[in-house]
Design a protein around this motif. Structure first.
Motif, PDB file in Angstrom:
ATOM      1  N   ARG A 107      11.789 -16.263  28.498  1.00  0.00           N
ATOM      2  CA  ARG A 107      13.135 -16.587  28.956  1.00  0.00           C
ATOM      3  C   ARG A 107      14.092 -16.860  27.794  1.00  0.00           C
ATOM      4  N   CYS A 108      13.527 -17.164  26.633  1.00  0.00           N
ATOM      5  CA  CYS A 108      14.343 -17.520  25.462  1.00  0.00           C
ATOM      6  C   CYS A 108      14.318 -16.363  24.461  1.00  0.00           C
ATOM      7  N   PRO A 109      15.435 -15.725  24.190  1.00  0.00           N
ATOM      8  CA  PRO A 109      15.449 -14.587  23.258  1.00  0.00           C
ATOM      9  C   PRO A 109      15.237 -15.037  21.815  1.00  0.00           C
ATOM     10  N   ALA A 110      14.573 -14.178  21.053  1.00  0.00           N
ATOM     11  CA  ALA A 110      14.327 -14.418  19.632  1.00  0.00           C
ATOM     12  C   ALA A 110      15.013 -13.332  18.811  1.00  0.00           C
ATOM     13  N   VAL A 111      15.614 -13.744  17.699  1.00  0.00           N
ATOM     14  CA  VAL A 111      16.290 -12.812  16.791  1.00  0.00           C
ATOM     15  C   VAL A 111      15.610 -12.915  15.430  1.00  0.00           C
ATOM     16  N   LEU A 112      15.239 -11.764  14.894  1.00  0.00           N
ATOM     17  CA  LEU A 112      14.551 -11.696  13.597  1.00  0.00           C
ATOM     18  C   LEU A 112      15.546 -11.304  12.516  1.00  0.00           C
ATOM     19  N   GLU A 113      15.565 -12.070  11.428  1.00  0.00           N
ATOM     20  CA  GLU A 113      16.490 -11.804  10.316  1.00  0.00           C
ATOM     21  C   GLU A 113      15.705 -11.842   8.998  1.00  0.00           C
ATOM     22  N   GLU A 114      15.847 -10.831   8.179  1.00  0.00           N
ATOM     23  CA  GLU A 114      15.199 -10.838   6.867  1.00  0.00           C
ATOM     24  C   GLU A 114      15.971 -11.760   5.921  1.00  0.00           C
ATOM     25  N   ILE A 115      15.239 -12.642   5.229  1.00  0.00           N
ATOM     26  CA  ILE A 115      15.845 -13.543   4.252  1.00  0.00           C
ATOM     27  C   ILE A 115      15.767 -12.952   2.854  1.00  0.00           C
ATOM     28  N   SER A 116      14.573 -12.483   2.477  1.00  0.00           N
ATOM     29  CA  SER A 116      14.407 -11.954   1.125  1.00  0.00           C
ATOM     30  C   SER A 116      13.155 -11.101   1.068  1.00  0.00           C
ATOM     31  N   ARG A 117      13.101 -10.271   0.036  1.00  0.00           N
ATOM     32  CA  ARG A 117      11.885  -9.508  -0.228  1.00  0.00           C
ATOM     33  C   ARG A 117      11.759  -9.277  -1.721  1.00  0.00           C
ATOM     34  N   SER A 118      10.548  -9.336  -2.217  1.00  0.00           N
ATOM     35  CA  SER A 118      10.272  -8.978  -3.607  1.00  0.00           C
ATOM     36  C   SER A 118       9.131  -7.974  -3.629  1.00  0.00           C
ATOM     37  N   ALA A 119       9.268  -6.985  -4.480  1.00  0.00           N
ATOM     38  CA  ALA A 119       8.264  -5.927  -4.547  1.00  0.00           C
ATOM     39  C   ALA A 119       7.051  -6.391  -5.355  1.00  0.00           C
ATOM     40  N   PRO A 120       5.879  -5.873  -5.033  1.00  0.00           N
ATOM     41  CA  PRO A 120       4.719  -6.165  -5.882  1.00  0.00           C
ATOM     42  C   PRO A 120       4.946  -5.623  -7.289  1.00  0.00           C
ATOM     43  N   ALA A 121       4.319  -6.278  -8.254  1.00  0.00           N
ATOM     44  CA  ALA A 121       4.397  -5.823  -9.647  1.00  0.00           C
ATOM     45  C   ALA A 121       2.981  -5.563 -10.131  1.00  0.00           C
ATOM     46  N   LEU A 122       2.652  -4.312 -10.381  1.00  0.00           N
ATOM     47  CA  LEU A 122       1.309  -3.966 -10.852  1.00  0.00           C
ATOM     48  C   LEU A 122       1.211  -4.204 -12.357  1.00  0.00           C
ATOM     49  N   SER A 123       0.067  -4.700 -12.780  1.00  0.00           N
ATOM     50  CA  SER A 123      -0.155  -4.925 -14.202  1.00  0.00           C
ATOM     51  C   SER A 123      -0.292  -3.601 -14.932  1.00  0.00           C
ATOM     52  N   ASP A 124       0.106  -3.596 -16.198  1.00  0.00           N
ATOM     53  CA  ASP A 124       0.013  -2.396 -17.025  1.00  0.00           C
ATOM     54  C   ASP A 124      -1.462  -2.057 -17.274  1.00  0.00           C
ATOM     55  N   PRO A 125      -1.883  -0.805 -17.042  1.00  0.00           N
ATOM     56  CA  PRO A 125      -3.302  -0.453 -17.207  1.00  0.00           C
ATOM     57  C   PRO A 125      -3.838  -0.716 -18.607  1.00  0.00           C
ATOM     58  N   ALA A 126      -3.035  -0.494 -19.649  1.00  0.00           N
ATOM     59  CA  ALA A 126      -3.506  -0.719 -21.011  1.00  0.00           C
ATOM     60  C   ALA A 126      -3.718  -2.203 -21.288  1.00  0.00           C
ATOM     61  N   ILE A 127      -2.845  -3.049 -20.739  1.00  0.00           N
ATOM     62  CA  ILE A 127      -3.028  -4.498 -20.906  1.00  0.00           C
ATOM     63  C   ILE A 127      -4.246  -4.959 -20.123  1.00  0.00           C
ATOM     64  N   VAL A 128      -4.411  -4.452 -18.899  1.00  0.00           N
ATOM     65  CA  VAL A 128      -5.599  -4.789 -18.113  1.00  0.00           C
ATOM     66  C   VAL A 128      -6.864  -4.399 -18.872  1.00  0.00           C
ATOM     67  N   ALA A 129      -6.880  -3.204 -19.464  1.00  0.00           N
ATOM     68  CA  ALA A 129      -8.056  -2.756 -20.219  1.00  0.00           C
ATOM     69  C   ALA A 129      -8.332  -3.670 -21.410  1.00  0.00           C
ATOM     70  N   ALA A 130      -7.273  -4.127 -22.071  1.00  0.00           N
ATOM     71  CA  ALA A 130      -7.462  -5.040 -23.208  1.00  0.00           C
ATOM     72  C   ALA A 130      -8.025  -6.374 -22.741  1.00  0.00           C
ATOM     73  N   PHE A 131      -7.518  -6.898 -21.636  1.00  0.00           N
ATOM     74  CA  PHE A 131      -8.052  -8.145 -21.085  1.00  0.00           C
ATOM     75  C   PHE A 131      -9.512  -7.975 -20.667  1.00  0.00           C
ATOM     76  N   GLU A 132      -9.820  -6.869 -19.990  1.00  0.00           N
ATOM     77  CA  GLU A 132     -11.185  -6.650 -19.527  1.00  0.00           C
ATOM     78  C   GLU A 132     -12.149  -6.522 -20.695  1.00  0.00           C
ATOM     79  N   GLY A 133     -11.725  -5.794 -21.734  1.00  0.00           N
ATOM     80  CA  GLY A 133     -12.586  -5.640 -22.908  1.00  0.00           C
ATOM     81  C   GLY A 133     -12.830  -6.959 -23.604  1.00  0.00           C
ATOM     82  N   ALA A 134     -11.777  -7.759 -23.748  1.00  0.00           N
ATOM     83  CA  ALA A 134     -11.917  -9.059 -24.408  1.00  0.00           C
ATOM     84  C   ALA A 134     -12.788  -9.995 -23.581  1.00  0.00           C
ATOM     85  N   ALA A 135     -12.592  -9.996 -22.255  1.00  0.00           N
ATOM     86  CA  ALA A 135     -13.381 -10.867 -21.389  1.00  0.00           C
ATOM     87  C   ALA A 135     -14.856 -10.486 -21.413  1.00  0.00           C
ATOM     88  N   GLU A 136     -15.141  -9.203 -21.350  1.00  0.00           N
ATOM     89  CA  GLU A 136     -16.545  -8.768 -21.364  1.00  0.00           C
ATOM     90  C   GLU A 136     -17.212  -9.086 -22.694  1.00  0.00           C
TER      91      GLU A 136
END
Length: 398
Positions: free
Chosen positions: A301-330
């Motif tokens: 009986r009660c209508p609902a209204v949907l409103e977008e407030i904000s959105r942020s896109a995912p940020a993928l890590s740089d593959p070369a930096i990931v490889a450096a972290f993985e190598g150092a960690a291992e």
């Protein structure tokens, strides 16, 4: 100079004493304790041989004086209210130690990551995404105080807001506590971040009829509160059908009007958000939310209204930096690390608009953060510093 994990720990301990609150820290952005840490950092940067400055939005910057290629490294100094001693500060002190060890690193403490005055105003300023009009409009979310007079009060009015120098950086690194339980639960000591999740936030307003709780029959009622509860129940039932394994969704706020025991609520406002590393998954989650609101409007009986407030896109890590972290960690802790997404958002997500980025996590005891009991074992802090240093060397040499 060689890497010194003792010096690294000593600096963390020194900053822990500024604004100490129980076993944590209370250091809101641009308060006296926060400004004390910014001036402390600027002095340390100068002693390390970097060119130090504090810009017009509060970023503390240490520029390496030698030849590149350069890395940018850092995090934030301010804290949430009555919160932990490592959130943000860990990444700043780790960046300082990288510079002290002789690596070609620019160090930055990005202002107000914790959003006392706005969303990522420091890192957004550095990438050219913060306007003067936004500064004019910014208010403290706790006190309502205007940002512009505050900048004048703390001595930053009139200072320039430099942006990141084009072509100077090979990438940007950030070390942080996990702020979750994944590493500790798995008995692991290092997390290599594959990406930072995106967030979509919505407001749902349900309109009913305010009325008397005794005189209004159940048949006559238009109870916005009950409609809101049933709508959220549908969301929680339907979201798992479209979400991924690491998707999360949150009802962060429910406000009823007039919020009185003897009055049927005539209005309900819901703030709802969800997060994932995949845009495709988030698109499915948004479609699910919209379908649930549509179905609620068919049934209720009660209508609902949907409103977008904000959105942020995912940020993928740089593959070369990931490889450096993985190598150092291992190399330094074989088998005791994992690749993982960041469910929390960080300044690196903003920097990713301009630079290749990567993040390294160390475990949070009990997964606790944004609370004064936040902590990490000292041996894990040391290991994180050693992995960060080794990875920076690997990445610079790649």
């Amino acid at each position: 100079m060689a890497l010194s994990t003792d010096r690294f720990l000593a600096d963390l301990d020194a900053l822990r004493r500024i604004g100490a609150y129980r076993s944590g820290v209370h250091r809101p952005t641009f308060g006296p304790e926060d400004m004390q840490t910014r001036h402390w950092l600027a002095a340390q940067l100068e002693q390390a041989g970097l060119e130090a400055s504090i810009d017009g939005i509060g970023n503390v910057f240490g520029r390496h004086r030698g030849a590149g290629p350069h890395l940018l490294a850092g995090s934030h100094l301010e804290t949430q209210n009555q919160a932990g001693w490592l959130d943000g500060v860990l990444g700043v002190v780790a960046a300082l130690e990288l510079a002290r060890s002789g690596l070609p690193v620019d160090v930055c403490a990005y202002a107000d990551e914790e959003a006392h005055w706005g969303d990522f105003i420091g890192s957004r300023s550095l990438v050219g995404a913060l306007t003067e009009a936004e500064i004019d409009a910014a208010r403290n979310r706790f006190t309502g105080e205007a940002l512009r007079p505050k900048l004048e009060e703390i001595g930053l009015a009139g200072r320039s807001r430099p942006q990141l120098e084009e072509g100077r950086y090979k990438g940007a690194l950030e070390m942080h506590i996990e702020q979750g339980t994944q590493l500790e639960s798995a008995g692991l000591r290092i997390g290599v971040v594959t990406g930072i999740v995106g967030i979509r936030q919505f407001r749902i307003v349900v309109t009913g009829q305010q009325d008397h709780t005794g005189g209004t029959t159940m048949r006559e009622r238009r109870d916005a509160g009950l409609t809101a509860v049933r709508l959220l129940g549908m969301v929680d039932a339907e979201m798992p059908r479209v979400a991924a394994a690491r998707s999360v969704w949150t009802t962060g706020r429910i406000a009823l009007e007039p919020n009185a025991p003897m009055i049927i609520p005539g209005r309900a406002e819901i703030v709802f958000s969800f997060r994932d590393l995949s845009v495709e998954v988030m698109d499915r989650m948004e479609a699910c939310l919209r379908a649930v609101v549509q179905e609620s409007n068919r049934r209720e009986r009660c209508p609902a209204v949907l409103e977008e407030i904000s959105r942020s896109a995912p940020a993928l890590s740089d593959p070369a930096i990931v490889a450096a972290f993985e190598g150092a960690a291992e190399s330094l802790c074989p088998g005791a690390w994992q690749a993982m997404p960041s469910g929390a958002i960080h300044d690196s997500q903003i920097l990713a608009r301009k630079l290749p980025v990567g993040m390294l996590f160390v475990p949070s005891i009990g997964g606790i953060s944004h609370h004064w009991t936040e902590d990490t074992k000292r041996e894990d802090l040391v290991l994180g510093m050693e992995v960060l240093h080794a990875a920076a060397q690997r990445f610079l040499a790649s």
